[in-house]
Write an enzyme that holds these catalytic residues in place. Sequence first.
Site, PDB file in Angstrom:
ATOM      1  N   ASN A 172      34.692  -2.125  70.248  1.00  0.00           N
ATOM      2  CA  ASN A 172      35.988  -2.758  70.508  1.00  0.00           C
ATOM      3  C   ASN A 172      35.734  -4.135  71.110  1.00  0.00           C
ATOM      4  O   ASN A 172      35.306  -4.241  72.257  1.00  0.00           O
ATOM      5  CB  ASN A 172      36.805  -1.885  71.463  1.00  0.00           C
ATOM      6  CG  ASN A 172      38.195  -2.453  71.733  1.00  0.00           C
ATOM      7  OD1 ASN A 172      38.492  -3.597  71.398  1.00  0.00           O
ATOM      8  ND2 ASN A 172      39.047  -1.660  72.368  1.00  0.00           N
ATOM      9  N   CYS A 207      44.065  -6.864  73.594  1.00  0.00           N
ATOM     10  CA  CYS A 207      43.599  -6.601  72.224  1.00  0.00           C
ATOM     11  C   CYS A 207      44.568  -7.092  71.158  1.00  0.00           C
ATOM     12  O   CYS A 207      44.196  -7.214  69.989  1.00  0.00           O
ATOM     13  CB  CYS A 207      43.335  -5.108  72.043  1.00  0.00           C
ATOM     14  SG  CYS A 207      42.074  -4.458  73.163  1.00  0.00           S
ATOM     15  N   HIS A 224      43.260  -3.645  64.476  1.00  0.00           N
ATOM     16  CA  HIS A 224      42.430  -3.800  65.670  1.00  0.00           C
ATOM     17  C   HIS A 224      41.412  -2.676  65.681  1.00  0.00           C
ATOM     18  O   HIS A 224      41.745  -1.509  65.448  1.00  0.00           O
ATOM     19  CB  HIS A 224      43.299  -3.756  66.922  1.00  0.00           C
ATOM     20  CG  HIS A 224      42.520  -3.618  68.179  1.00  0.00           C
ATOM     21  ND1 HIS A 224      41.435  -4.417  68.475  1.00  0.00           N
ATOM     22  CD2 HIS A 224      42.645  -2.747  69.228  1.00  0.00           C
ATOM     23  CE1 HIS A 224      40.933  -4.055  69.643  1.00  0.00           C
ATOM     24  NE2 HIS A 224      41.646  -3.050  70.113  1.00  0.00           N
TER      25      HIS A 224
END
Length: 322
Positions: free
Chosen positions: A279, A113, A249
């Site tokens: 996500n 990520c 993020h």
Amino acid sequence: MKRSIIAGVGAYLPSTVVSNDELAKRVDTSDAWIRERTGIEQRYLATADESCAFMAARAAERALAHAGMTADDVDAILVATSTPDQVFPAVAVRVQALLGAKRGFGFDLSAACSGFVYGLSMGDALIRSGQAKGVLVIGAEVFSRLLDWDDRRTNVLFGDGAGAAFLRASTDNDDPARGILSTHLHSEGEFGDILFIDGANGVAGHPGTIVMNGREVFRHAVGKMAQAVEEAMAANDLTPADIDWLVPHQANLRIIEAMGKKLDLPPEKVVVTVNRHANTSAASIPLALNEAVQDGRIQPGSVVLMEALGGGLTWGSAILRM
């Protein structure tokens, strides 16, 4: 010294949108359960025709168009992904072919990520060193193909998509204050077992699925990302009051809100897309950045702070003036 300027941004989201209610028909969960724990309301899932390279190339085309550039202006293509279409060649060189770019080079990087922040750092270094004048940095993921659809701890969290930024070298005509001010990267391998994929393309018959200890990830996320953000501000003699936008993020709304509070940033200064995108790992920051640029929130001159944490553990931050 040359600086890297984000001259254009672009994004691609798959054609299939899956709401929490629709997901609840497949797995043992509910809309209320997902929203309460994550803030996610829906996610985009790639079809069989929407490969990682396809989505990355579409996002890249839009970033180039936004920058007023063409494939001939691209010296390097960096793709941050944990879900490549094949072991090799890299997604980046597939993108090069899809764009019709005839020169330069491309490679993938894997930082989960945190990948887009890592990619920005690498692209910035290429431009500052004089090795490139135009760099595409892309985050692209198809995590839906690595989900265990019997594990609601992970299958409700992720979505697919791609986001891109075109970096160009600054010129004498640019505001010298504009561009990427600094990037800050970290990793701590001893925590690699709290978020990982339990297989690999090199493991016969087991490409793997996502395994995550959510509580441990949350525990590390806020502290480590706050440290990276504070590091970025200190390096540039900035305070939270100087930050126009935090583009974090997009992992979990609770983590995003906790980060904003820890930095004393009001909610209206934080870009949030996790409710609609879920996500998307390395794609989440460029997707959020693209949205905030396209809707006019982020303007030329805006000071933007990015931060991320991912499996590895990897984490980092970037601070820039648009």
